[in-house]
Design a protein around this motif. Structure first.
Motif, PDB file in Angstrom:
ATOM      1  N   ALA A   1       0.808  -1.224   0.000  1.00  0.00           N
ATOM      2  CA  ALA A   1       0.000   0.000   0.000  1.00  0.00           C
ATOM      3  C   ALA A   1       0.834   1.265   0.000  1.00  0.00           C
ATOM      4  O   ALA A   1       0.295   2.359  -0.198  1.00  0.00           O
ATOM      5  CB  ALA A   1      -0.917   0.017   1.225  1.00  0.00           C
ATOM      6  N   GLY A   2       2.138   1.159   0.220  1.00  0.00           N
ATOM      7  CA  GLY A   2       2.969   2.351   0.288  1.00  0.00           C
ATOM      8  C   GLY A   2       2.590   3.206   1.492  1.00  0.00           C
ATOM      9  O   GLY A   2       2.477   2.717   2.614  1.00  0.00           O
ATOM     10  N   LEU A   3       2.345   4.481   1.247  1.00  0.00           N
ATOM     11  CA  LEU A   3       1.989   5.427   2.313  1.00  0.00           C
ATOM     12  C   LEU A   3       0.491   5.680   2.394  1.00  0.00           C
ATOM     13  O   LEU A   3       0.056   6.635   3.050  1.00  0.00           O
ATOM     14  CB  LEU A   3       2.727   6.751   2.089  1.00  0.00           C
ATOM     15  N   ALA A   4      -0.302   4.812   1.767  1.00  0.00           N
ATOM     16  CA  ALA A   4      -1.754   5.035   1.741  1.00  0.00           C
ATOM     17  C   ALA A   4      -2.359   5.007   3.143  1.00  0.00           C
ATOM     18  O   ALA A   4      -3.263   5.795   3.453  1.00  0.00           O
ATOM     19  CB  ALA A   4      -2.425   3.983   0.850  1.00  0.00           C
ATOM     20  N   GLN A   5      -1.852   4.126   4.007  1.00  0.00           N
ATOM     21  CA  GLN A   5      -2.391   4.053   5.361  1.00  0.00           C
ATOM     22  C   GLN A   5      -2.105   5.332   6.142  1.00  0.00           C
ATOM     23  O   GLN A   5      -2.950   5.802   6.927  1.00  0.00           O
ATOM     24  CB  GLN A   5      -1.810   2.844   6.100  1.00  0.00           C
ATOM     25  N   PHE A   6      -0.942   5.911   5.913  1.00  0.00           N
ATOM     26  CA  PHE A   6      -0.593   7.147   6.612  1.00  0.00           C
ATOM     27  C   PHE A   6      -1.396   8.328   6.072  1.00  0.00           C
ATOM     28  O   PHE A   6      -1.759   9.235   6.832  1.00  0.00           O
ATOM     29  CB  PHE A   6       0.906   7.412   6.491  1.00  0.00           C
ATOM     30  N   GLN A   7      -1.676   8.339   4.774  1.00  0.00           N
ATOM     31  CA  GLN A   7      -2.522   9.381   4.217  1.00  0.00           C
ATOM     32  C   GLN A   7      -3.927   9.320   4.816  1.00  0.00           C
ATOM     33  O   GLN A   7      -4.516  10.348   5.170  1.00  0.00           O
ATOM     34  CB  GLN A   7      -2.579   9.238   2.695  1.00  0.00           C
ATOM     35  N   GLN A   8      -4.455   8.109   4.928  1.00  0.00           N
ATOM     36  CA  GLN A   8      -5.765   7.946   5.561  1.00  0.00           C
ATOM     37  C   GLN A   8      -5.722   8.365   7.026  1.00  0.00           C
ATOM     38  O   GLN A   8      -6.670   8.989   7.543  1.00  0.00           O
ATOM     39  CB  GLN A   8      -6.218   6.485   5.455  1.00  0.00           C
ATOM     40  N   LEU A   9      -4.624   8.051   7.689  1.00  0.00           N
ATOM     41  CA  LEU A   9      -4.481   8.385   9.100  1.00  0.00           C
ATOM     42  C   LEU A   9      -4.475   9.899   9.306  1.00  0.00           C
ATOM     43  O   LEU A   9      -5.199  10.433  10.167  1.00  0.00           O
ATOM     44  CB  LEU A   9      -3.183   7.777   9.638  1.00  0.00           C
ATOM     45  N   PHE A  10      -3.688  10.617   8.515  1.00  0.00           N
ATOM     46  CA  PHE A  10      -3.555  12.059   8.694  1.00  0.00           C
ATOM     47  C   PHE A  10      -4.789  12.821   8.220  1.00  0.00           C
ATOM     48  O   PHE A  10      -4.961  13.998   8.556  1.00  0.00           O
ATOM     49  CB  PHE A  10      -2.314  12.557   7.965  1.00  0.00           C
ATOM     50  N   ASN A  11      -5.630  12.180   7.433  1.00  0.00           N
ATOM     51  CA  ASN A  11      -6.876  12.822   6.994  1.00  0.00           C
ATOM     52  C   ASN A  11      -8.058  12.490   7.897  1.00  0.00           C
ATOM     53  O   ASN A  11      -9.177  12.935   7.645  1.00  0.00           O
ATOM     54  CB  ASN A  11      -7.214  12.394   5.559  1.00  0.00           C
ATOM     55  N   ASP A  12      -7.806  11.724   8.947  1.00  0.00           N
ATOM     56  CA  ASP A  12      -8.873  11.302   9.851  1.00  0.00           C
ATOM     57  C   ASP A  12      -8.957  12.273  11.027  1.00  0.00           C
ATOM     58  O   ASP A  12      -8.017  12.371  11.829  1.00  0.00           O
ATOM     59  CB  ASP A  12      -8.590   9.881  10.365  1.00  0.00           C
ATOM     60  N   PRO A  13     -10.050  13.012  11.191  1.00  0.00           N
ATOM     61  CA  PRO A  13     -10.160  13.946  12.331  1.00  0.00           C
ATOM     62  C   PRO A  13     -10.157  13.238  13.679  1.00  0.00           C
ATOM     63  O   PRO A  13      -9.744  13.833  14.686  1.00  0.00           O
ATOM     64  CB  PRO A  13     -11.500  14.655  12.081  1.00  0.00           C
TER      65      PRO A  13
ATOM     66  N   ASN B   1      -8.908  -3.661  10.569  1.00  0.00           N
ATOM     67  CA  ASN B   1      -8.021  -2.867   9.711  1.00  0.00           C
ATOM     68  C   ASN B   1      -6.648  -2.810  10.384  1.00  0.00           C
ATOM     69  O   ASN B   1      -6.241  -1.785  10.939  1.00  0.00           O
ATOM     70  CB  ASN B   1      -8.600  -1.466   9.511  1.00  0.00           C
ATOM     71  N   TYR B   2      -5.931  -3.921  10.334  1.00  0.00           N
ATOM     72  CA  TYR B   2      -4.686  -4.045  11.075  1.00  0.00           C
ATOM     73  C   TYR B   2      -3.619  -3.080  10.566  1.00  0.00           C
ATOM     74  O   TYR B   2      -2.819  -2.555  11.349  1.00  0.00           O
ATOM     75  CB  TYR B   2      -4.171  -5.481  10.997  1.00  0.00           C
ATOM     76  N   SER B   3      -3.591  -2.842   9.279  1.00  0.00           N
ATOM     77  CA  SER B   3      -2.580  -1.947   8.720  1.00  0.00           C
ATOM     78  C   SER B   3      -2.785  -0.519   9.197  1.00  0.00           C
ATOM     79  O   SER B   3      -1.826   0.206   9.469  1.00  0.00           O
ATOM     80  CB  SER B   3      -2.627  -2.000   7.189  1.00  0.00           C
ATOM     81  N   PHE B   4      -4.031  -0.098   9.313  1.00  0.00           N
ATOM     82  CA  PHE B   4      -4.331   1.246   9.793  1.00  0.00           C
ATOM     83  C   PHE B   4      -3.880   1.399  11.247  1.00  0.00           C
ATOM     84  O   PHE B   4      -3.277   2.421  11.620  1.00  0.00           O
ATOM     85  CB  PHE B   4      -5.826   1.515   9.666  1.00  0.00           C
ATOM     86  N   GLY B   5      -4.161   0.395  12.066  1.00  0.00           N
ATOM     87  CA  GLY B   5      -3.705   0.424  13.456  1.00  0.00           C
ATOM     88  C   GLY B   5      -2.194   0.399  13.558  1.00  0.00           C
ATOM     89  O   GLY B   5      -1.610   1.080  14.409  1.00  0.00           O
TER      90      GLY B   5
END
Length: 315
Positions: free
Chosen positions: A68-80, A278-282
């Motif tokens: 996924a590359g940095l997709a999980q971090f992009q989702q993380l930083f866009n999550d309020p 969503n283990y990758s997100f955690g």
């Protein structure tokens, strides 16, 4: 000179590593269980951080999960919700640093003034004891004392006063969890400071007393300087662990005050990562916390060097 000769075996030649190994084999064998535990529970899990860069599926495993590359971090930083959890973590950590960190130091200083060894041992046992309680038991005790049906509110109702349910009030939550941490862990935290106090040369106190220095001046000019290196070291470690404010403690009380108040980075990773599958997100949230903690402990150690202290290691 004698110490140097002893280290060199008294022959003027440094000991070989084989000689040192034979000499210290008993000590080395004693460290083996601790090293194994460290490798198994602290270093081996580091390989799982790769899941933060994947769309990890437990059925496919780490090797076959999609990258996924940095997709999980992009989702993380866009999550309020993530930013809310980070804000809560920083605020609660600051409150505990200001209100909790000095308490073990003060307790150690007070215990050090107790002349009766029997009384000192009894007080130490009493303040150590809560450390061995689980967070479930500790929080239950606070609820029985401060909750809606607790002792405090029962007393207020008996005297026709307005009850105050502290355990479900978001505005007092920071003070509540800090009070719980102080009651449970302050006694255990004094161990290091008591050991540092025991290492201070008592001749300094006798000389200062002979010169007319009172108790407070002796504490200010002898005791506190003797503790300064340990205080700085513990402060560096505390700052490095600032983002880990307590998973179980917040997990148990999250429903009582709401996720807006009680969610920290650890509970965020659990509820929105592991609990949702969503283990990758955690893992991404956990990796972010680890990197920031590493930067904090590095910066705090550099600051300790600026003030002339060793910190975690010497320059």
């Amino acid at each position: 000179m004698s110490a140097a000769r002893s280290e060199r075996g008294g022959t003027g030649r440094s000991l070989t590593w084989r000689t040192r190994l034979r000499r210290d084999r008993s000590l080395l064998l004693m460290t083996v269980p601790a090293v194994v535990l460290l490798l198994v529970f602290n270093y081996a899990p580091l390989f799982g951080l790769v899941t933060a860069f994947q769309y990890y599926d437990p059925l496919d495993g780490v090797r076959n999960s999609e990258w996924a590359g940095l997709a999980q971090f992009q989702q993380l930083f866009n999550d309020p919700l993530f930013w809310g959890a980070l804000k809560n973590t920083l605020w609660l950590s600051f409150v505990q640093l200001v209100l909790f960190f000095p308490v073990p130091i003060v307790l150690a200083l007070l215990l050090n003034t107790v002349l009766s060894e029997r009384l000192r041992n009894f007080i130490q046992s009493v303040v150590y004891l809560p450390h061995f309680f689980s967070w479930v038991l500790a929080i239950t005790i606070f609820q029985q004392m401060l909750g809606g049906a607790g002792v405090l509110n029962h007393f207020l109702r008996q005297h026709d006063m307005q009850p105050w349910d502290i355990t479900t009030n978001p505005h007092t939550f920071a003070l509540l969890i800090t009070s719980q941490a102080v009651w449970k862990e302050a006694g255990w935290g004094i161990i290091v400071f008591l050991a540092a106090l025991a290492a201070i040369n008592t001749d300094l106190y006798e000389a200062a007393a002979a010169d007319g220095a009172g108790r407070w001046r002796r504490m200010w000019h002898i005791t506190l300087p003797g503790l300064r290196g340990v205080i700085v070291l513990m402060l560096v470690l505390r700052l490095g662990n600032a983002l880990s404010v307590g998973f179980e403690q917040f997990l148990i009380q999250r429903e009582a005050v709401g996720h807006e108040t009680a969610d920290v980075l650890d509970t965020f990773s659990f509820y929105y990562g592991i609990a949702n599958g969503n283990y990758s997100f955690g893992a991404a949230a956990g990796l972010f916390k680890s990197v920031i903690s590493l930067l904090l402990i590095w910066g705090a150690n550099k600051l300790a060097h600026v003030f002339g202290e060793d910190g975690l290691y010497r320059k």
